[in-house]
Design a protein around this motif. Structure first.
Motif, short mmCIF file in Angstrom:
data_model
loop_
_atom_site.label_atom_id
_atom_site.label_comp_id
_atom_site.label_asym_id
_atom_site.label_seq_id
_atom_site.Cartn_x
_atom_site.Cartn_y
_atom_site.Cartn_z
N LYS A 106 0.85 -1.19 0.00
CA LYS A 106 0.00 0.00 0.00
C LYS A 106 0.89 1.24 0.00
N SER A 107 0.38 2.33 -0.50
CA SER A 107 1.16 3.56 -0.54
C SER A 107 1.46 4.08 0.86
N SER A 108 0.69 3.68 1.84
CA SER A 108 0.94 4.11 3.22
C SER A 108 2.22 3.48 3.80
N GLU A 109 2.74 2.43 3.16
CA GLU A 109 3.96 1.78 3.63
C GLU A 109 5.23 2.44 3.11
#
Length: 101
Positions: A43-46
């Motif tokens: 995910k882009s949050s990672e």
């Protein structure tokens, strides 16, 4: 006549040795390197903060299409440019761009 026959055999033996040696050197000079570049979708949050900063700096008008990460902490990012084309870029966890082909 014996000397000529001996000379021909000697020359043929030397040519066979030289060609065999050259082949051996070529094989030795080209070792096989097994690189593990398996990227797993994330995910882009990672993404780490330095990576996000570099993306915003280098691609301010682009969108992130997909993000992948490998075991070495490197990210493979699919950027969707303003024109609609996709560009694959590589960056490490510290925000340093990587040139891969």
């Amino acid at each position: 006549m014996k000397k000529n026959a001996l000379l021909v055999l000697l020359v043929l033996g030397m040519m066979a040795t030289v060609s065999a040696k050259s082949t051996y050197e070529i094989i030795e000079m080209n070792p096989v390197v097994n690189i593990n570049d398996e990227f797993v979708k994330i995910k882009s949050s990672e993404l780490t903060p330095p990576v996000i900063e570099e993306i915003l700096k280098q691609y301010p008008t682009s969108k992130l299409g997909a993000a992948y990460k490998n075991d070495q902490g490197e990210f493979k990012l699919i950027m969707v440019l303003k024109s609609g084309t996709r560009r694959t870029v590589y960056i490490d966890q510290y925000g340093n761009w990587i040139n891969k082909k």
